[in-house]
Design an enzyme around this catalytic site. Sequence first.
Site, PDB file in Angstrom:
ATOM      1  N   CYS A  98      32.119  40.559  29.221  1.00 16.16           N
ATOM      2  CA  CYS A  98      32.439  39.688  30.357  1.00 16.16           C
ATOM      3  C   CYS A  98      32.460  38.231  29.917  1.00 16.16           C
ATOM      4  CB  CYS A  98      31.415  39.883  31.474  1.00 16.16           C
ATOM      5  SG  CYS A  98      31.759  38.863  32.933  1.00 16.16           S
ATOM      6  N   LYS A 137      30.096  47.980  25.442  1.00 14.93           N
ATOM      7  CA  LYS A 137      31.476  47.613  25.759  1.00 14.93           C
ATOM      8  C   LYS A 137      31.674  46.172  25.316  1.00 14.93           C
ATOM      9  CE  LYS A 137      34.951  47.721  29.450  1.00 14.93           C
ATOM     10  NZ  LYS A 137      35.516  46.371  29.294  1.00 14.93           N
ATOM     11  N   GLY A 211      44.713  47.022  29.453  1.00 12.59           N
ATOM     12  CA  GLY A 211      46.139  47.171  29.698  1.00 12.59           C
ATOM     13  C   GLY A 211      46.644  48.593  29.774  1.00 12.59           C
TER      14      GLY A 211
END
Length: 342
Positions: A98, A137, A211
Amino acid sequence: MSSRRGLVRALSVAPMMEWTDRHFRWLVRQISRRALLYTEMVTTGAALHGEREIVLGFDPSEGPLALQLGGDDPQALAECARIAEGMGYDEVNLNVGCPSDRVQGGNFGACLMRQPSRVAACVAAMRAAVSLPVTVKHRIGVDGRERYEDMLEFVDAVAAEGCDRFTVHARIAILAGLSPKENRTVPPLRYPEVYRLKAERPGLVVEINGGVRSLDAAAEHMRAGVDAVMIGRAAYEDPYCFAEVDRRFFGETEAPPSRFEVARRYAEHADAHLRAYPRRKASAVLRHVLGLFTGQPGAREFRRILSETRDERPPSVRMEAALTAVRRAHERIAEHRAAAGS
């Protein structure tokens, strides 16, 4: 799901703030039983000191479910992991992706890619605390550490402490000058670097993110060599895109329920929740199902009816009206086709 359990979850729905709450997860679970789901990111402070049922509560039917944590203190993360294990989560995931200013201010998220040893210590502490898979992540890089070699240094340091899976968002995060929204689209996708990571570190479990808009695209990534694929906004905008996940990626044979059946189940779920929590607004629960008929005749009318905030009818009543509009749209198209063929 992880090397620790010998299981890789081929498809997952990305953790997304304000989107992947317990209601959206319940919705997706009506469509796919096997895809891995995530909570929204929960900071260690909220997990340790917040009202636990509100911050961490979930329905067992949502599993397999991973708790995504935000933080940089190994001991605090270890204690959160213990709580997650006690509550029945299937995995604990550390957010190192993030890019928001608020997250940077707390020294977690993507800025931690500049501190591989700190992330490694966090993973080591969590792994020592629980038997759950502990995963990370992250981005392929951040400002000043944008080369493939920088990512490899990060991954090697964290892998040495036993990280069970690396979910790699195939964009760098630009921490100075771009908003979180811009960081999802402006930095170019660099998929080949994720493929290279898997090729050069074949013993690691590597999942690709960023994406991915369809199951066909997910299958292409897996053919390129990665172990798993994470889909984000496409899954929220059209949750029924996961209808073929179980059969296509997990070998299931049972057909998924129709969009109409999913909508009815969700309306019942929303009614039950609002009876239990009468002060909540129906729109807060119904917003997650607005994309269920994306691309279908009548989708706009379906969304309009469910979005009528002044309408205080129960969700099940509003849902039936919305589904009637969809059925009428289908009937009109069938009539036009019949007339054109006559």
